[in-house]
Write a protein that holds these residues in place. Structure first.
Motif, PDB file in Angstrom:
ATOM      1  N   GLY A  69       3.836   7.184 -43.033  1.00 19.94           N
ATOM      2  CA  GLY A  69       5.115   7.334 -43.719  1.00 19.94           C
ATOM      3  C   GLY A  69       6.208   6.502 -43.088  1.00 19.94           C
ATOM      4  N   ILE A  70       6.244   6.469 -41.754  1.00 23.33           N
ATOM      5  CA  ILE A  70       7.284   5.693 -41.070  1.00 23.33           C
ATOM      6  C   ILE A  70       7.082   4.198 -41.316  1.00 23.33           C
ATOM      7  CG2 ILE A  70       8.268   5.096 -38.830  1.00 23.33           C
ATOM      8  CD1 ILE A  70       7.656   7.862 -37.859  1.00 23.33           C
ATOM      9  N   PHE A  71       5.843   3.717 -41.202  1.00 23.69           N
ATOM     10  CA  PHE A  71       5.583   2.294 -41.452  1.00 23.69           C
ATOM     11  C   PHE A  71       5.943   1.919 -42.885  1.00 23.69           C
ATOM     12  CE2 PHE A  71       2.030   2.425 -38.029  1.00 23.69           C
ATOM     13  CZ  PHE A  71       3.001   2.338 -37.037  1.00 23.69           C
ATOM     14  N   THR A  72       5.699   2.842 -43.825  1.00 22.19           N
ATOM     15  CA  THR A  72       6.072   2.586 -45.216  1.00 22.19           C
ATOM     16  C   THR A  72       7.579   2.473 -45.365  1.00 22.19           C
ATOM     17  OG1 THR A  72       4.130   3.798 -46.012  1.00 22.19           O
ATOM     18  CG2 THR A  72       5.917   3.454 -47.581  1.00 22.19           C
ATOM     19  N   ALA A  73       8.300   3.392 -44.717  1.00 26.07           N
ATOM     20  CA  ALA A  73       9.763   3.353 -44.803  1.00 26.07           C
ATOM     21  C   ALA A  73      10.315   2.065 -44.201  1.00 26.07           C
ATOM     22  CB  ALA A  73      10.353   4.574 -44.098  1.00 26.07           C
ATOM     23  N   ILE A  74       9.694   1.591 -43.133  1.00 26.46           N
ATOM     24  CA  ILE A  74      10.166   0.357 -42.492  1.00 26.46           C
ATOM     25  C   ILE A  74       9.883  -0.852 -43.372  1.00 26.46           C
ATOM     26  CG2 ILE A  74       9.831  -1.205 -40.536  1.00 26.46           C
ATOM     27  CD1 ILE A  74       9.139   1.300 -38.857  1.00 26.46           C
ATOM     28  N   ILE A  75       8.622  -1.024 -43.740  1.00 31.78           N
ATOM     29  CA  ILE A  75       8.215  -2.246 -44.458  1.00 31.78           C
ATOM     30  C   ILE A  75       8.750  -2.247 -45.883  1.00 31.78           C
ATOM     31  CG2 ILE A  75       6.243  -3.592 -45.266  1.00 31.78           C
ATOM     32  CD1 ILE A  75       4.670  -2.377 -42.886  1.00 31.78           C
ATOM     33  N   ALA A  76       8.474  -1.154 -46.620  1.00 28.50           N
ATOM     34  CA  ALA A  76       8.931  -1.101 -48.010  1.00 28.50           C
ATOM     35  C   ALA A  76      10.456  -1.054 -48.076  1.00 28.50           C
ATOM     36  CB  ALA A  76       8.325   0.116 -48.705  1.00 28.50           C
ATOM     37  N   GLY A  77      11.084  -0.318 -47.146  1.00 24.73           N
ATOM     38  CA  GLY A  77      12.538  -0.257 -47.146  1.00 24.73           C
ATOM     39  C   GLY A  77      13.163  -1.630 -46.973  1.00 24.73           C
ATOM     40  N   PHE A  78      12.590  -2.441 -46.088  1.00 23.03           N
ATOM     41  CA  PHE A  78      13.106  -3.791 -45.854  1.00 23.03           C
ATOM     42  C   PHE A  78      12.880  -4.681 -47.078  1.00 23.03           C
ATOM     43  CE2 PHE A  78      12.786  -8.182 -44.521  1.00 23.03           C
ATOM     44  CZ  PHE A  78      13.878  -8.330 -43.680  1.00 23.03           C
ATOM     45  N   ILE A  79      11.651  -4.672 -47.625  1.00 24.10           N
ATOM     46  CA  ILE A  79      11.324  -5.562 -48.742  1.00 24.10           C
ATOM     47  C   ILE A  79      12.123  -5.212 -49.985  1.00 24.10           C
ATOM     48  CG2 ILE A  79       9.477  -6.227 -50.341  1.00 24.10           C
ATOM     49  CD1 ILE A  79       7.521  -5.997 -48.014  1.00 24.10           C
ATOM     50  N   VAL A  80      12.217  -3.918 -50.301  1.00 26.67           N
ATOM     51  CA  VAL A  80      12.939  -3.507 -51.508  1.00 26.67           C
ATOM     52  C   VAL A  80      14.411  -3.904 -51.417  1.00 26.67           C
ATOM     53  CG1 VAL A  80      13.757  -1.495 -52.794  1.00 26.67           C
ATOM     54  CG2 VAL A  80      11.359  -1.656 -52.121  1.00 26.67           C
ATOM     55  N   SER A  81      15.018  -3.750 -50.240  1.00 25.75           N
ATOM     56  CA  SER A  81      16.419  -4.124 -50.087  1.00 25.75           C
ATOM     57  C   SER A  81      16.599  -5.640 -50.098  1.00 25.75           C
ATOM     58  CB  SER A  81      16.984  -3.548 -48.782  1.00 25.75           C
ATOM     59  OG  SER A  81      17.033  -2.140 -48.836  1.00 25.75           O
ATOM     60  N   ALA A  82      15.684  -6.365 -49.488  1.00 24.54           N
ATOM     61  CA  ALA A  82      15.822  -7.817 -49.400  1.00 24.54           C
ATOM     62  C   ALA A  82      15.517  -8.520 -50.715  1.00 24.54           C
ATOM     63  CB  ALA A  82      14.906  -8.356 -48.300  1.00 24.54           C
ATOM     64  N   LEU A  83      14.585  -7.974 -51.509  1.00 25.51           N
ATOM     65  CA  LEU A  83      14.131  -8.672 -52.712  1.00 25.51           C
ATOM     66  C   LEU A  83      14.468  -7.949 -54.005  1.00 25.51           C
ATOM     67  CD1 LEU A  83      10.558  -9.773 -51.537  1.00 25.51           C
ATOM     68  CD2 LEU A  83      12.717 -11.013 -51.307  1.00 25.51           C
ATOM     69  N   GLY A  84      15.044  -6.752 -53.931  1.00 27.58           N
ATOM     70  CA  GLY A  84      15.247  -5.929 -55.120  1.00 27.58           C
ATOM     71  C   GLY A  84      16.374  -6.392 -56.020  1.00 27.58           C
ATOM     72  N   GLY A  85      16.506  -5.680 -57.151  1.00 27.68           N
ATOM     73  CA  GLY A  85      17.513  -6.030 -58.140  1.00 27.68           C
ATOM     74  C   GLY A  85      18.705  -5.102 -58.140  1.00 27.68           C
ATOM     75  N   THR A  86      18.866  -4.293 -57.071  1.00 32.14           N
ATOM     76  CA  THR A  86      20.023  -3.406 -56.969  1.00 32.14           C
ATOM     77  C   THR A  86      20.773  -3.685 -55.672  1.00 32.14           C
ATOM     78  OG1 THR A  86      18.989  -1.599 -55.734  1.00 32.14           O
ATOM     79  CG2 THR A  86      18.616  -1.650 -58.105  1.00 32.14           C
ATOM     80  N   ARG A  87      21.998  -3.177 -55.602  1.00 29.91           N
ATOM     81  CA  ARG A  87      22.806  -3.377 -54.397  1.00 29.91           C
ATOM     82  C   ARG A  87      22.573  -2.302 -53.352  1.00 29.91           C
ATOM     83  NH1 ARG A  87      28.717  -3.702 -56.653  1.00 29.91           N
ATOM     84  NH2 ARG A  87      29.149  -3.266 -54.467  1.00 29.91           N
ATOM     85  N   VAL A  88      22.242  -1.081 -53.782  1.00 27.72           N
ATOM     86  CA  VAL A  88      22.289   0.036 -52.832  1.00 27.72           C
ATOM     87  C   VAL A  88      21.036   0.902 -52.787  1.00 27.72           C
ATOM     88  CG1 VAL A  88      24.806   0.213 -52.883  1.00 27.72           C
ATOM     89  CG2 VAL A  88      23.457   1.438 -54.597  1.00 27.72           C
ATOM     90  N   CYS A  89      20.043   0.623 -53.617  1.00 32.98           N
ATOM     91  CA  CYS A  89      18.861   1.492 -53.651  1.00 32.98           C
ATOM     92  C   CYS A  89      18.046   1.359 -52.363  1.00 32.98           C
ATOM     93  CB  CYS A  89      17.981   1.172 -54.848  1.00 32.98           C
ATOM     94  SG  CYS A  89      18.633   1.826 -56.401  1.00 32.98           S
ATOM     95  N   ILE A  90      17.533   2.496 -51.890  1.00 26.20           N
ATOM     96  CA  ILE A  90      16.712   2.555 -50.690  1.00 26.20           C
ATOM     97  C   ILE A  90      15.274   2.822 -51.101  1.00 26.20           C
ATOM     98  CG2 ILE A  90      16.334   3.696 -48.476  1.00 26.20           C
ATOM     99  CD1 ILE A  90      18.995   2.210 -48.640  1.00 26.20           C
TER     100      ILE A  90
END
Length: 562
Positions: A58-79
């Motif tokens: 769960g922690i590795f998912t929060a780190i990796i997915a959290g970074f990718i979604v924020s860096a490449l996503g289509g929203t300003r604030v979604c986590i």
């Protein structure tokens, strides 16, 4: 821009938000990201354990997915990160197919999400009625609640997947609860639910409960199960790269759960984006968000992670604490990375009871139980919501969504068909637009006019058959289409069949008033419907003139004033 370029447009929101980015923005995003990271830490571990995998997943998912979604996503604030909505699904996959195949399902779901984004299917959320979403969300909340009772009561028994086996196991072993574990879990739950909202902004209640319960359990050496006693703690350092093992023989079996993960991920992430837009007055790029979610889910399985999607609660925390750009989400991921690199050994003291309490609090807040509002819903929507809820709890989300969507579609078709009317025009039917109104006009004898209102589609096309019986005395039938809102292939075929029947009897069909897409479809289909060009007119006046012209070729009939 070419269609290909539009189809594969890749434009992360981070790039546009960094224009004009300043020190004050960095300060606000950093503080918000740190707060979200504190909230995400206990949730990530709790979601992973409840899903049947180790807490570090769960922690590795929060780190990796959290970074990718924020860096490449289509929203300003979604986590992005692991969420409670996945718990029941992932636990079932792990129980049936094993952890290795869960990793493969996650990767396959990521591919599906990327394809959905590249094919511009980001508006898919519009096709899911809210009663359906409420139904399966409430069902997931109920399942999370029951699956956490094992650790909440300290039961020493393996929990099966499925509602009825879970309930049978709880009923059989509930008397074997551990009083100390129950007391610790109950106190943690009470603390989370009673924690003041004002303080929650600065000290999130899940983190306070986690810290308090861990300190109490360690200081007093309480006989409770911990992350250390069950999982051996959390490894310190970066996760190892784990290649996926693809088995062609099991591919067909894994496709259904992978599709379920992708579908739920798409729904959750887009719901999260819509909620975020409402809170900050923004507009997200849904297709870019799906692509980012897909990439995240394609990457995390190589490092032992689990499926991730947009997390509404963490996104709300981000917004409430001043986060206004994807930088906040990146900071949240970096904080979790720092915890793994520095403080991972301390996680072994965390009691499973407090993680169960955190998830039970999540389940209580996750569901929508506004019965007063439900009482205002149409009965069909209530049926969709109830059926989806029951099927989610008793069976699984895939079946629930499939049946719920089918039921919603059937009800929608019934309502559309019920709203479609084909009525004979009479003098009292005057309308605002004179050129379409029959009021003040004269129909030649032997001519009947009808108006189509609503949709002429597969659910209502048989209404045209009634014309033949009602206008059996008319040699010419005018079909007015200016109030028709939908015309599909079945409707076109029905008009063509009506024209052929009238032609066989030596009678004529004249169409008038069609506009927009319906007019374009009629124009394209005219040759196949055997309609003459001059039998398709722009309005009722022109249709009457055409009827008079048709009659001029025949023995004249006296005029009838109406």
């Amino acid at each position: 821009m070419s269609d290909i370029a539009l189809l594969f447009r890749f434009r992360p929101r981070l790039l546009s938000t960094l224009r004009g980015y300043n020190r004050a923005s960095l300060r606000d995003d950093t503080l918000a990201g740190l707060t979200v990271g504190i909230v995400a830490l206990p949730l990530a571990m709790a979601f992973a354990i409840a899903s049947g995998v180790s807490p570090q997943s769960g922690i590795f998912t929060a780190i990796i997915a959290g970074f990718i979604v924020s860096a490449l996503g289509g929203t300003r604030v979604c986590i992005g990160g692991p969420t409670g909505a996945y718990i029941v699904i992932l636990f079932g996959i792990v129980s049936k197919y094993g952890f290795t195949n869960l990793m493969l399902c996650t990767f396959m779901a990521g591919v599906l999400l990327v394809l959905m984004g590249m094919l511009r299917l980001g508006q898919v959320i519009k096709y899911f009625p809210m009663p359906l979403v409420i139904g399966f969300t409430n069902g997931i909340a109920v399942m999370i609640f029951f699956t956490q009772l094992k650790d909440f009561f300290g039961l020493q028994v393996a929990m099966p997947s499925g509602f009825f086996p879970t309930m049978a196991t709880l009923r059989t072993h509930i008397q074997d609860f551990q009083p100390v574990t129950l007391a610790l879990a109950g106190a943690s739950l009470a603390l989370i639910l009673a924690w003041p909202k004002k303080l929650n902004k600065y000290l999130p209640s899940p983190f306070v409960a986690l810290l308090t319960a861990t300190v109490v359990a360690a200081l007093f050496s309480l006989p409770v199960e911990t992350i250390g006693s069950k999982f051996g703690g959390i490894p310190q350092g970066l996760p190892d790269f784990q290649p996926l093992h693809f088995d062609p023989a099991s591919f067909s079996e894994l496709l259904a759960p992978a599709f379920t993960i992708a579908l739920l991920g798409a729904i959750e992430s887009l719901l999260c984006a819509v909620a975020a837009d409402q809170m900050i007055g923004d507009k997200h790029d849904s297709n870019q968000e799906l692509i980012a979610q897909g990439i995240a889910n394609m990457v995390v399985p190589f490092f032992g992670g689990i499926p991730a999607t947009g997390a509404i609660a963490r996104t709300g925390t981000n917004i409430q604490n001043g986060g206004r750009s994807p930088v906040a989400g990146i900071v949240h991921a970096l904080l979790l990375l720092g915890v793994v690199l520095v403080a991972a050994p301390l996680a072994q003291y965390i009691p499973l009871a407090v993680l169960a309490a955190i998830l039970i609090a999540v389940s209580l807040r996750m569901g929508d139980w506004n019965w007063r509002e439900f009482s205002t819903y149409p009965w069909r929507d209530l049926v969709v919501m109830a059926v989806t809820f029951v099927l989610t709890v008793v069976f699984d989300l895939t079946i629930a969504v499939e049946i719920g969507l089918l039921l919603a579609a059937v009800f929608f078709i019934q309502r559309m068909a019920g709203a479609s009317v084909i009525a004979r025009l009479r003098p009292e039917h005057a309308r605002l637009f004179e050129r379409h109104s029959i009021s003040g006009k004269t129909l030649p004898a032997g001519v009947a006019a009808f108006r189509v209102e609503g949709a002429l589609f597969f659910g209502a096309a048989d209404r045209l058959d009634a014309l033949l019986a009602e206008a059996d005395d008319a040699q010419i039938i005018i079909l007015q289409l200016h109030r028709m809102v939908l015309l599909d292939a079945t409707g076109l075929m029905a008009i063509g069949a009506l024209n052929d029947k009238l032609a066989e009897e030596g009678r004529t069909l004249i169409l008038c008033g069609a506009g927009g897409e319906a007019a374009r479809r009629l124009t394209r289909a005219q040759p196949h419907m055997h309609m003459r060009d001059d039998n398709v007119q722009p309005d009722l006046v022109a249709a009457i003139l055409r009827a008079e012209a048709v009659q001029a070729e025949q023995p004249k009939a006296p005029l009838m004033a109406i």
